[in-house]
Design a protein around this motif. Structure first.
Motif, PDB file in Angstrom:
ATOM      1  N   MET B 167       0.830  -1.201   0.000  1.00  0.00           N
ATOM      2  CA  MET B 167       0.000   0.000   0.000  1.00  0.00           C
ATOM      3  C   MET B 167       0.870   1.260   0.000  1.00  0.00           C
ATOM      4  N   LEU B 168       1.891   1.220   0.861  1.00  0.00           N
ATOM      5  CA  LEU B 168       2.779   2.373   0.992  1.00  0.00           C
ATOM      6  C   LEU B 168       3.479   2.656  -0.335  1.00  0.00           C
ATOM      7  N   ILE B 169       4.035   1.585  -0.925  1.00  0.00           N
ATOM      8  CA  ILE B 169       4.758   1.767  -2.189  1.00  0.00           C
ATOM      9  C   ILE B 169       3.813   2.268  -3.276  1.00  0.00           C
ATOM     10  N   MET B 170       2.579   1.724  -3.266  1.00  0.00           N
ATOM     11  CA  MET B 170       1.600   2.149  -4.267  1.00  0.00           C
ATOM     12  C   MET B 170       1.287   3.646  -4.095  1.00  0.00           C
ATOM     13  N   ALA B 171       1.138   4.075  -2.831  1.00  0.00           N
ATOM     14  CA  ALA B 171       0.810   5.482  -2.566  1.00  0.00           C
ATOM     15  C   ALA B 171       1.945   6.384  -3.026  1.00  0.00           C
ATOM     16  N   ILE B 172       3.199   5.964  -2.716  1.00  0.00           N
ATOM     17  CA  ILE B 172       4.354   6.756  -3.148  1.00  0.00           C
ATOM     18  C   ILE B 172       4.422   6.787  -4.670  1.00  0.00           C
ATOM     19  N   PHE B 173       4.199   5.608  -5.267  1.00  0.00           N
ATOM     20  CA  PHE B 173       4.234   5.484  -6.726  1.00  0.00           C
ATOM     21  C   PHE B 173       3.217   6.425  -7.376  1.00  0.00           C
ATOM     22  N   TYR B 174       2.022   6.476  -6.772  1.00  0.00           N
ATOM     23  CA  TYR B 174       0.943   7.272  -7.348  1.00  0.00           C
ATOM     24  C   TYR B 174       1.325   8.744  -7.416  1.00  0.00           C
TER      25      TYR B 174
END
Lengths: 420, 323
Positions: B167-174
């Motif tokens: 989730m964290l990586i996805m949020a940063i990625f976004y």
């Protein structure tokens, strides 16, 4: 009438809802503590292409439990049915549901080999006795599971005798095999081929239509210059193949032999004259003449209006074996290891399929019959024409030698006469 | 402030779930939801943020399962098996991307479907390698830092950690420049390319990124079930995860998670009570399409906004009447 619900203030409404919920939980909990029943979990398939067999399993189990008034060893019996949908991932979750939430004492099922393999490590881990009809050879051969027994038949257990019957009794010499391209079909064909060729026959072609093939004409066209055809199909495919085989005018021209489920009662009821003369080998048909079977068949017809076949009788037999084992441990199902020992040493003198016992790997030893589809009272039935007594999964091979060889597959035993 | 409180409460309840859940069965269901949520989040990178609908993601998911299982069965350790599975999944994702990015729209869907069907065929028919229909059973879950993961609670916590990291990586990625340019290629691919962005390369990296997290989910799935069969590569699996993304809300971070929860719960839990659970799932999807075509999460947000605005306007009307 329901207007008062709307007039109530919201907190009051919530309170009312909560109290209803809590009281219903209390009622349920009170019921649950009422008696200590034996819980039997049935894992079956009630949705999807395997559902016909899966529903028959539930019927067979129900018929047995009715015959003992849902009481075993003085304890009431509860049947909990779980639908796996024919998916291995769901099968695993359903097994957990039965064990962890419903607290079952034993599992009957699952139906398909890949489902049984998916729960294989789980049932050993939690130690729950499992009585399955999954035919995958290695589950009772090279990698046996101490908590798994099979009372129906391994894939090749019924096709070894067919190989013998075809080569020795009927003296067929050249055969072509056609089977579903799944482990079940491959293992049945391998067993047939091995015994057939050891007795002087030759398998000159092996055809493998995919499981969900639309029609078989391209395959049937390849059947030429042979004495006999051996088919190994699961589910509805046997029906479709037999129908097209007759449409091509091969019925009566080239004899058609089949594996366990190719001409099962569950599909025979949907067939006509095209099935006449099909010869199959199995451990059961509703035509077996002894009283234990006549009684079972008449109850199945009375309650569900069907002729029991492979699936129904398997669940029935599993319940019978479980009953005998629970009696043997005096109704105490807590010690699962002891129950498992009792299950493995069960001997049934008088079951619908005849005498039944288990070998050291947890697989059944019992009669295998050769059947021919005949017409009787306007219905198609599988009439027994020959009996092979007390057949084990190893046929007459030495079990250690058998187990040191690779498991049956598309390529083993190798077909050395292809194209000759 | 309120949002932060909500996040903390949710986190606390997720972490302490094995304590208050009671039954092992529901803890296992929770683990499954998380595994599928990771998979749905991975697909969301393509469907939601790149505008590329893939109907073949089960292929990448299954690739990780099979490579991991095969390496473990061949006697390699868990570390090698996991590394090997990731390497293989990324390699297959690269091929997947190179082939499928030659087309758009329907073409893209069909190519991805075709590739996953090829992988399915290999798993089904190359028996020497994959044991065909009967699949591969692995003997044990890994023990990172000597922690046994055989109990449902421990495995759940492990899955939760992986999920939160995802989730964290996805949020940063976004929010990252790359994520923004990816959404740029989705909305205005010509303009992006006129601005000098390499649209093909951006999409290609998005596929690799998505493939990697499909692999993460695949490995968790393998360790959860300790068994892999060709069913994981089937079209049904690809379609199901796509439904999770679409029903939850494409392009949102929470949508795929909610969608995964919905499907897993109906498929596993509700099916114990309702014989026609397939129909229930179908009816729910139809209802979502009719009432919340943008998905559950954005749809619910819209509903809330509507309710609040109504309350406000009613309040204003009462005020003006009183005055």
């Amino acid at each position: 009438m329901l207007l008062f619900l709307f007039k109530m203030k919201i907190p009051l409404f919530c309170l009312a809802l909560c109290s209803v919920l809590v009281s219903s939980f209390l009622v349920v909990a009170a019921y649950a503590q009422d008696a200590d029943p034996i819980r039997i979990g049935l894992m079956t398939v009630k949705t999807g292409p395997l559902a016909t067999g899966g529903i028959q399993m539930e019927q067979g189990l129900d018929i047995y439990l009715r015959s003992v008034s849902y009481t075993i060893a003085g304890r009431p019996v509860e049947m909990i049915v779980a639908d796996t949908g024919g998916s291995p991932a769901v099968a695993r979750t359903k097994a957990q549901e039965l064990v962890e939430r419903d607290g079952v004492d034993a599992i009957i099922g699952p139906l398909a080999a890949f489902e049984a393999l998916a729960i294989n490590s789980y049932i050993a881990q939690v130690g729950i006795p499992t009585l399955s009809i999954a035919a995958a050879e290695d589950m009772t051969q090279r990698t046996p599971n101490p908590y798994f027994i099979r009372v129906s038949s391994s894939s090749a257990q019924a096709s070894h005798p067919m190989g013998h019957y075809a080569a020795v009794d009927r003296e067929f010499r050249r055969a072509v095999t056609i089977a579903d391209d799944i482990a079940y079909g491959q293992e049945m064909v391998a067993g047939f081929q091995r015994v057939f060729e050891e007795n002087g026959g030759r398998v000159v072609a092996k055809l493998w239509p995919p499981l969900n093939v639309a029609e078989y004409s391209a395959y049937i066209a390849q059947i030429q210059n042979v004495d006999v055809v051996y088919m190994a199909f699961a589910g509805i495919n046997g029906l479709r193949f037999i129908r097209q085989y007759a449409e091509f005018g091969l019925q009566g021209e080239i004899p058609l032999l089949g594996g366990m489920t190719s001409a099962d009662e569950s599909i025979l009821r949907n067939m006509g004259d095209e099935a006449l003369g099909v010869i199959s080998s199995s451990f059961y048909s509703s035509e077996l003449p002894w009283p234990a079977n006549v009684d079972f068949v008449s109850r199945m017809r009375e309650v569900y209006d069907v002729n029991p076949g492979y699936y129904a009788v398997s669940a029935y037999l599993e319940a019978m074996v479980l009953h005998a084992a629970i009696d043997a441990v005096g109704g105490d199902t807590e010690d699962k290891a002891e129950l498992m020992n009792a299950l493995r040493s069960v001997e049934l003198e008088d079951s619908p399929r005849g005498y039944v016992r288990f070998d050291e790997h947890g697989n059944v030893v019992g009669n295998i019959y050769i059947f021919e589809v005949q017409q009787k009272d306007g219905r198609l039935v599988n009439t027994p024409i020959k009996t092979y007594e007390n057949v084990s999964q190893f046929w007459n091979y030495n079990s250690e030698e058998f187990l040191s060889q690779p498991v049956y597959s598309r390529n083993y035993p190798p077909a050395i006469y292809l194209g000759q | 402030m309120r949002e932060r409180c909500l996040i903390i409460v949710t986190l606390m309840s997720l972490v302490s779930l094995p304590l208050w859940m009671g039954s092992d069965y529901y803890i296992n269901i929770a683990s499954q939801i998380l595994i599928w949520a990771i998979f749905a989040l991975a697909l969301n990178v393509l469907v939601g943020w790149s505008g590329l609908v893939s109907l073949g993601h089960a292929g990448l998911f299954g690739m990780a399962c099979y490579t991991g299982a095969w390496l473990l069965e061949a006697g390699w350790g868990h570390f090698t098996a996991v590394l090997g599975a990731f390497a293989m999944t990324i390699l297959v994702s690269a091929i997947f991307g190179a082939l499928s990015l030659r087309t758009r729209g329907i073409g893209f869907i069909m190519i991805t479907l075709a590739i996953s069907q090829i992988l399915w065929g290999i798993a089904y028919r190359w028996i020497g390698l994959t044991n065909g229909d009967n699949g591969i059973i692995i003997s044990a879950r890994p023990t990172p830092f000597g922690i046994e993961m055989d109990t449902p609670g421990v495995f759940y916590i492990f899955t939760l950690i992986v999920f939160l990291l995802t989730m964290l990586i996805m949020a940063i990625f976004y929010q990252s420049p790359f994520g923004v340019s990816l959404r740029g290629t989705r909305d205005q691919s010509r303009r992006m390319s006129a601005l000098g962005f390499n649209v093909w390369l951006i999409r290609f990296f998005a596929i690799l990124f998505s493939g990697f997290f499909s692999g993460v989910a695949g490995l968790l799935f393998l360790y959860y079930h300790q068994y892999v069969s060709p069913h994981v590569l089937s079209l049904l699996n690809s379609a199901e995860v796509l439904l999770m993304v679409i029903s939850g809300g494409t392009g949102t971070l929470l949508g795929p998670v909610v969608g995964a929860g919905l499907v897993v719960v109906i498929k596993n839990v509700a099916s114990a009570y309702i014989e026609r659970w397939n129909m229930l799932l179908g009816v729910i999807f139809v209802a979502i399409v009719i009432f919340m075509p943008e998905g559950l999460v954005p749809g619910t947000q819209r509903l809330f906004r509507w309710v609040f605005s109504r309350i406000k306007s009613i309040g204003a009307a009462i005020k003006s009447e009183a005055s």
